[in-house]
Structure formats: structure tokens, C-alpha cells
Design a protein around this motif. Sequence first.
Motif, PDB file in Angstrom:
ATOM      1  N   ARG A 117      25.118 -22.785  29.775  1.00  0.00           N
ATOM      2  CA  ARG A 117      23.667 -22.966  29.684  1.00  0.00           C
ATOM      3  C   ARG A 117      23.282 -24.319  29.101  1.00  0.00           C
ATOM      4  NH1 ARG A 117      20.507 -18.881  30.323  1.00  0.00           N
ATOM      5  NH2 ARG A 117      19.324 -20.601  31.198  1.00  0.00           N
ATOM      6  N   GLU A 118      24.240 -24.992  28.469  1.00  0.00           N
ATOM      7  CA  GLU A 118      23.919 -26.275  27.829  1.00  0.00           C
ATOM      8  C   GLU A 118      25.107 -27.218  27.960  1.00  0.00           C
ATOM      9  OE1 GLU A 118      22.507 -26.631  23.467  1.00  0.00           O
ATOM     10  OE2 GLU A 118      24.633 -27.171  23.381  1.00  0.00           O
ATOM     11  N   GLU A 143      21.217 -24.496  36.711  1.00  0.00           N
ATOM     12  CA  GLU A 143      20.799 -23.525  35.689  1.00  0.00           C
ATOM     13  C   GLU A 143      21.035 -24.023  34.272  1.00  0.00           C
ATOM     14  OE1 GLU A 143      19.396 -20.597  36.556  1.00  0.00           O
ATOM     15  OE2 GLU A 143      19.535 -21.365  38.605  1.00  0.00           O
ATOM     16  N   ALA A 144      21.848 -25.054  34.119  1.00  0.00           N
ATOM     17  CA  ALA A 144      22.209 -25.522  32.765  1.00  0.00           C
ATOM     18  C   ALA A 144      21.233 -26.589  32.287  1.00  0.00           C
ATOM     19  CB  ALA A 144      23.622 -26.084  32.780  1.00  0.00           C
ATOM     20  N   ILE A 159      32.262 -13.112  15.189  1.00  0.00           N
ATOM     21  CA  ILE A 159      32.135 -13.515  13.783  1.00  0.00           C
ATOM     22  C   ILE A 159      30.728 -13.207  13.264  1.00  0.00           C
ATOM     23  CG2 ILE A 159      33.897 -15.324  13.981  1.00  0.00           C
ATOM     24  CD1 ILE A 159      31.570 -17.340  13.498  1.00  0.00           C
ATOM     25  N   ILE A 160      29.773 -13.215  14.167  1.00  0.00           N
ATOM     26  CA  ILE A 160      28.392 -12.893  13.752  1.00  0.00           C
ATOM     27  C   ILE A 160      28.271 -11.395  13.473  1.00  0.00           C
ATOM     28  CG2 ILE A 160      25.993 -12.850  14.553  1.00  0.00           C
ATOM     29  CD1 ILE A 160      26.754 -15.454  16.163  1.00  0.00           C
ATOM     30  N   ARG A 161      28.764 -10.585  14.403  1.00  0.00           N
ATOM     31  CA  ARG A 161      28.723  -9.134  14.181  1.00  0.00           C
ATOM     32  C   ARG A 161      29.574  -8.756  12.978  1.00  0.00           C
ATOM     33  NH1 ARG A 161      27.943  -7.173  19.930  1.00  0.00           N
ATOM     34  NH2 ARG A 161      25.666  -7.150  19.990  1.00  0.00           N
ATOM     35  N   GLY A 162      30.699  -9.465  12.813  1.00  0.00           N
ATOM     36  CA  GLY A 162      31.569  -9.190  11.663  1.00  0.00           C
ATOM     37  C   GLY A 162      30.896  -9.464  10.330  1.00  0.00           C
ATOM     38  N   ALA A 163      29.876 -10.302  10.366  1.00  0.00           N
ATOM     39  CA  ALA A 163      29.100 -10.595   9.144  1.00  0.00           C
ATOM     40  C   ALA A 163      27.919  -9.640   8.997  1.00  0.00           C
ATOM     41  CB  ALA A 163      28.598 -12.041   9.189  1.00  0.00           C
ATOM     42  N   GLY A 164      27.777  -8.704   9.918  1.00  0.00           N
ATOM     43  CA  GLY A 164      26.658  -7.760   9.849  1.00  0.00           C
ATOM     44  C   GLY A 164      25.360  -8.341  10.397  1.00  0.00           C
ATOM     45  N   LEU A 165      25.465  -9.403  11.183  1.00  0.00           N
ATOM     46  CA  LEU A 165      24.281 -10.064  11.745  1.00  0.00           C
ATOM     47  C   LEU A 165      24.229  -9.834  13.259  1.00  0.00           C
ATOM     48  CD1 LEU A 165      24.683 -13.340   9.645  1.00  0.00           C
ATOM     49  CD2 LEU A 165      22.972 -11.543   9.272  1.00  0.00           C
ATOM     50  N   LYS A 166      23.138 -10.276  13.878  1.00  0.00           N
ATOM     51  CA  LYS A 166      22.908  -9.975  15.288  1.00  0.00           C
ATOM     52  C   LYS A 166      23.078 -11.240  16.138  1.00  0.00           C
ATOM     53  CE  LYS A 166      19.023  -7.827  16.065  1.00  0.00           C
ATOM     54  NZ  LYS A 166      17.565  -7.769  16.366  1.00  0.00           N
ATOM     55  N   PRO A 167      24.071 -11.284  17.043  1.00  0.00           N
ATOM     56  CA  PRO A 167      24.247 -12.470  17.892  1.00  0.00           C
ATOM     57  C   PRO A 167      23.207 -12.517  19.010  1.00  0.00           C
ATOM     58  CG  PRO A 167      25.955 -10.844  18.358  1.00  0.00           C
ATOM     59  CD  PRO A 167      25.116 -10.262  17.267  1.00  0.00           C
ATOM     60  N   ILE A 168      22.520 -13.651  19.079  1.00  0.00           N
ATOM     61  CA  ILE A 168      21.489 -13.845  20.095  1.00  0.00           C
ATOM     62  C   ILE A 168      21.894 -15.022  20.973  1.00  0.00           C
ATOM     63  CG2 ILE A 168      19.062 -14.390  20.525  1.00  0.00           C
ATOM     64  CD1 ILE A 168      19.357 -11.719  19.138  1.00  0.00           C
ATOM     65  N   MET A 169      22.014 -14.762  22.257  1.00  0.00           N
ATOM     66  CA  MET A 169      22.332 -15.824  23.212  1.00  0.00           C
ATOM     67  C   MET A 169      21.075 -16.664  23.436  1.00  0.00           C
ATOM     68  SD  MET A 169      25.470 -15.037  24.420  1.00  0.00           S
ATOM     69  CE  MET A 169      25.580 -15.639  26.101  1.00  0.00           C
ATOM     70  N   ARG A 170      21.262 -17.973  23.437  1.00  0.00           N
ATOM     71  CA  ARG A 170      20.128 -18.880  23.662  1.00  0.00           C
ATOM     72  C   ARG A 170      20.511 -19.922  24.702  1.00  0.00           C
ATOM     73  NH1 ARG A 170      21.326 -23.879  21.665  1.00  0.00           N
ATOM     74  NH2 ARG A 170      22.756 -24.037  19.890  1.00  0.00           N
ATOM     75  N   ASP A 171      19.518 -20.719  25.099  1.00  0.00           N
ATOM     76  CA  ASP A 171      19.835 -21.914  25.875  1.00  0.00           C
ATOM     77  C   ASP A 171      19.595 -23.130  24.988  1.00  0.00           C
ATOM     78  OD1 ASP A 171      17.126 -22.291  25.826  1.00  0.00           O
ATOM     79  OD2 ASP A 171      16.791 -21.915  27.952  1.00  0.00           O
ATOM     80  N   ARG A 197      15.300 -20.884  24.384  1.00  0.00           N
ATOM     81  CA  ARG A 197      14.490 -20.001  25.217  1.00  0.00           C
ATOM     82  C   ARG A 197      15.436 -18.986  25.849  1.00  0.00           C
ATOM     83  NH1 ARG A 197      11.887 -24.544  28.984  1.00  0.00           N
ATOM     84  NH2 ARG A 197      13.916 -24.097  29.883  1.00  0.00           N
ATOM     85  N   ASP A 198      14.855 -18.080  26.608  1.00  0.00           N
ATOM     86  CA  ASP A 198      15.650 -17.123  27.360  1.00  0.00           C
ATOM     87  C   ASP A 198      16.610 -16.386  26.429  1.00  0.00           C
ATOM     88  OD1 ASP A 198      16.617 -15.799  29.572  1.00  0.00           O
ATOM     89  OD2 ASP A 198      18.112 -17.316  30.042  1.00  0.00           O
ATOM     90  N   MET A 199      16.094 -15.945  25.278  1.00  0.00           N
ATOM     91  CA  MET A 199      16.985 -15.363  24.265  1.00  0.00           C
ATOM     92  C   MET A 199      17.197 -13.864  24.520  1.00  0.00           C
ATOM     93  SD  MET A 199      16.564 -17.660  21.090  1.00  0.00           S
ATOM     94  CE  MET A 199      14.956 -17.710  20.373  1.00  0.00           C
ATOM     95  N   ARG A 200      18.416 -13.442  24.311  1.00  0.00           N
ATOM     96  CA  ARG A 200      18.735 -12.016  24.438  1.00  0.00           C
ATOM     97  C   ARG A 200      19.949 -11.711  23.584  1.00  0.00           C
ATOM     98  NH1 ARG A 200      23.096 -12.046  27.988  1.00  0.00           N
ATOM     99  NH2 ARG A 200      23.260 -14.028  29.062  1.00  0.00           N
TER     100      ARG A 200
END
Length: 371
Positions: free
Chosen positions: A105-106, A137-138, A340-352, A356-359
Motif C-alpha cells: 500500500r505504500e 493501488e499503492a 507484536i501489537i496483539r501481544g502487547a494487548g493492543l489493536k493492529p490497524i492496517m493503514r495506507d 486512510r482506508d483503515m481496518r
Amino acid sequence: MPDSREASIERKALSGGRLTQAEVAFLLTDADLHWLGGLAHEIRTKLHGDSTYVVANRHINYTNICQNRCLFCSFSADATDDDAYFFQPDEIVQSLKAEGAEDVREFHIVGAIPPRELAEYAYFRGILAALRAAFPEAQLKAFTAVEIAWIAQLAGKSVRETLADLKSAGLDAMPGGGAEVFAEEVRSRICPDKISGDEWLSVHRTAHELGIPTNATMLYGHVETPNQKAEHLLKLYDLQEETGGFQAFIPLAYHPVGNRLGGEFTTGVEDLRHVAASRVALHNFPHIKAYWVEYGLKLAQVMLFWGADDADGTVGRELIYHAAGAGAPKGVTIGELAGIIRGAGLKPIMRDALYRDMREYEPVGEDAQEV
Ligand code: SF4
């Protein structure tokens, strides 16, 4: 109970006030590390909750041939050196296609300052145009302010005209490199042929005015003083107040291998302090990155509780930090980063590249690794 200096910093950082240079220098030196980390995490959480951003990206270092040869740089080469290289736009595209970069994406495109006889303006525009055509798309995050200033010279145009033209060729955003430390006393020692700090800021101001978002950096751990770093951060703070065009700040830890400056690696505690102090001083920046390539994945994970909200990306084939002695892998999967994000108890969010286009990241097959 915090003392009055700490209370003043907390009040300003949480309500949108500008810190003084002395306060930022205090964060970078004597402030209690746990208090600092707690405040940085409070600001990070206020802005993003437990969301932590990652991007499927690739680094493209189109050449290492550089006429500046900064003393701290381990990546650059002279044209006659055995390790010198210079990729044409079609070579870059072919190589990315061969490694299957269709999901990227980048593209993070950063090189050097090749001499005039090697590269003309059309070359730089051609990189953007070729990538835009091959990977529609990138997004293209390309060329530091140092490169833009040089590309404008090659084009025989103003920085504004050059950026506008590069934008029409596909430039979506700019990375934050080349800032180092703005103070002239530092630049004259570590990068005497690079543009000045004021010129760096001017290029970014122009980019913001043209609707091109940018990042910012600060290289710490070499010859600089705390006051010079505080001044640097506040110049970034002030430009952000003026334009709002910065997306992310990335503290860059100096690595001493393979260059003429030498010195020591920073410690993990220094790194934590710089990430947290950045979050507090630059509370008007949306994002602070824990760039895992410089810190390693585990320290980068800890930094997600010290003010960082962005774990950067998969990178693919990092060259610049590895030339300087980085021990991290050259690239990771999006699943490892999300792990590593989930392992820290946090929520991984995919971005561009433009956040934008975050999920939220959902593991797919063997991508679902955890570290
Ligand atoms: S830091 Fe950039 S400008 Fe300086 S020598 Fe390295 S590649 Fe060239």
C-alpha cells in the motif's frame, strides 16, 4: 505528586499548549522515566485508544551514490566504489514485480544525492510515473526534503514548481528524513553539505501548502545537545501549528557502524526516553512511530506503551540502518507486526500511506504469526 515543572508540562501537553525549550530539554534528560512514559501513553491513548497502525510497505533506495557524504551516513557511496549502485525506474518495477509487491500500500522511496552527470530531473519523475503505472493501488511516499531541494536544482525550477510537478506524476506524501538536528553547529559537524534546517522546514512548508502530507524525524545520539534537540522539536511543533501538514514523527537513533563519525549505539533507555519525550513535546502531531528496524521488534513493542502508536511497516529490504549496524531483520510480514501489537494487548490497524482506508488486521493463513 508531580512537582510544579512536571505539573506545568502535563497541563500544557494535555490541553494543547506549547512547551518551552527548557521543558522539552528536561523531558530529554532528567524527567522521571516512568512519569514521562505515563504521560506519553496518556496522550497516545487520548488520540488513538488502543489502535496501533501498520502498513504493508516496501522501501526503495534507488541509489546510494551521493555527493554529500555526510559523516554519520553508512549507506552512501562514491560512484567508483565497489558497492555503488544506481537503479533505473524499469529495474525498480521489475524487481518489485518479481518479489510480488502487488499487496503493497505504500512505497517509501529514499535514495541519495547523485551527482548531476548521473541523474537528471526526468529520472526522479520517471521513478514515480513508473511505480504509479505498475502499482496503481499503492501510494508513493517519496524523496526527503534534501532530495527535493536537489531535484529542484536539477529541474531548474523552484521547490514549489518541482513538488507540484512531482505530485502530478504520482507523489502522494513525503518521508521525514534529512532533518537530523536543525542546529547549524550540529549540521556543520555531521552533514556540512546538506541543506540547512531552515531549508528543510521550508520544503515541508511548501509541500503542506500544496496538499502533500509529510513526516518528520530527528537523528539523536551523536554530537547534539539536549537544548539543540529541544529546539528542533519545537521548530517542528511550530510548523505543525502553522500548516497541520505533518502526519508522523519518527525519532531516529544514531547507529555508529560503517561511517566516519563513529561513536556509540544509544541505549534502550535513551530510546524509550526519546520516543516518549517526542510524544509529549509534539502532542500536535497525529502519530509517533516506533520504527522497529532501528530498535528491534521487542523494544518497538514496549514503545507502544511509551507514546508510539505506529509500528511502521513490513519494509521488505531495508538498507540504510543495516549498513549502520542494525540487528533487526530487513523485513517482516504484516502478521509478525500485528503479532507484536496483539501481544502487547493492543489493536493492529492496517493503514495506507495517508492513514486512510483503515481496518483492523485479520490474519490470513500463514500470515497469522505471533512473536
Ligand atoms: S545522509 Fe543522505 S545526503 Fe547524507 S551522505 Fe547519506 S545519502 Fe547522502
